[in-house]
Write an enzyme that holds these catalytic residues in place. Sequence first.
Site, PDB file in Angstrom:
ATOM      1  N   CYS A 116       0.820  -1.206   0.000  1.00  0.00           N
ATOM      2  CA  CYS A 116       0.000   0.000   0.000  1.00  0.00           C
ATOM      3  C   CYS A 116       0.865   1.272   0.000  1.00  0.00           C
ATOM      4  CB  CYS A 116      -1.010  -0.019   1.149  1.00  0.00           C
ATOM      5  SG  CYS A 116      -2.390   1.120   0.890  1.00  0.00           S
ATOM      6  N   HIS A 224      -3.489  -5.122   0.544  1.00  0.00           N
ATOM      7  CA  HIS A 224      -2.975  -5.478   1.868  1.00  0.00           C
ATOM      8  C   HIS A 224      -2.942  -6.993   2.047  1.00  0.00           C
ATOM      9  CE1 HIS A 224      -2.696  -1.581   4.091  1.00  0.00           C
ATOM     10  NE2 HIS A 224      -3.468  -1.196   3.085  1.00  0.00           N
ATOM     11  N   GLU A 226      -1.168  -8.667   4.050  1.00  0.00           N
ATOM     12  CA  GLU A 226      -0.892  -9.082   5.437  1.00  0.00           C
ATOM     13  C   GLU A 226      -2.144  -9.539   6.159  1.00  0.00           C
ATOM     14  OE1 GLU A 226      -1.681  -4.604   5.954  1.00  0.00           O
ATOM     15  OE2 GLU A 226      -1.072  -6.010   4.382  1.00  0.00           O
TER      16      GLU A 226
END
Length: 262
Positions: A116, A224, A226
Site C-alpha cells: 500500500c 494489503h 498481510e
Amino acid sequence: MTAKRRPVIGIIGNSALIGGDYPAHAGGTMNSAAVAEVAGCMPLLIPADPNYVSVEELMETCDAFLLTGGRPNVHPEEYGEPPTEAHGAFDRCRDAVTLPLVRACVERGQPFFGICRGFQEVNVAMGGTLYPEIRELPGRMNHRMPPEGTIEEKFAIRHVVHLEEGGVFHRLLGARDVMTNTLHGQGIKTAGKHVVIDGWADDGTPEAIYIEDAPGFALAVQWHPEFNAANDPVSRPLFEAFGDAARAWAEGACRTPALKAV
C-alpha cells in the site's frame, strides 16, 4: 546464520498517538503475524524517523524489510509536486527513512516487500509520481477502505487484479487473475525508473510492481496481503517467497537476481 536464528525482517512503523496524546511508533499486529507465521522470520518494528535510525544501521541489523501501509501519504514534494488538500496527511520522517532505504536495497540486492503506502514509496523512491486521489479520475473506481464495518469487512476481498502473462507475479502466484482487498486513495501516475507495472485493477489502476533487473527480491503490491496472510491463496505465496528471499540473504546466498528465479 545459525540453525535457530530466524532472518530478521524490519517492519517499517508509523507515527501514532496512544490515548490521543502520547507519541508512539506503531505497527499492525497482522504485519508481525504474516512475517512470523507465514514468512517464517522474526519481525522487528522500526521507528521510521531519521533522528533515531540510519539507513546504514538498518541494513546491517535487518535481513529484509516490510514497507507497510499507513494513513499518511508520501509528501508530493518528494516527486516534484506541491501539496494540496487532496494529498492528505504526511509523515516526512518516514519519507526520510524509507525512500533512501528502498534505493539502497535495490542497489545492494537486499530484499524488501512494499504494501500500500510501501508500494507508493517504492515508486517514488525510483523517481515515479502519484495521483493524490484516484477515485476522482474519470473511469476509476473507489479503492478506499469502507468507512464503516468490522476489520474483516474493511479488509474483505473486493476486486480482481490482472497480472501480466508470464510476469513475476503470474509465475509466483500461478494465475493471471487474482482477487484482492483494496484500502488506498492514492495510486501510481507515472512509473519510476526500472519500476515494472505487473498487475492492474479493472479500471487500469496499477496494483503490482517489481524493480526490473534488481539483484534481490524487490516486489510491492497496492493491496494489503498481510490480512489473513496464512489462509489467503494470494497472500500466502507472497509472504512465503519474501521469507525465502530473507533466508537466502541471511545465509549470504542472495547475490543473484532472485526475481528471475521466482
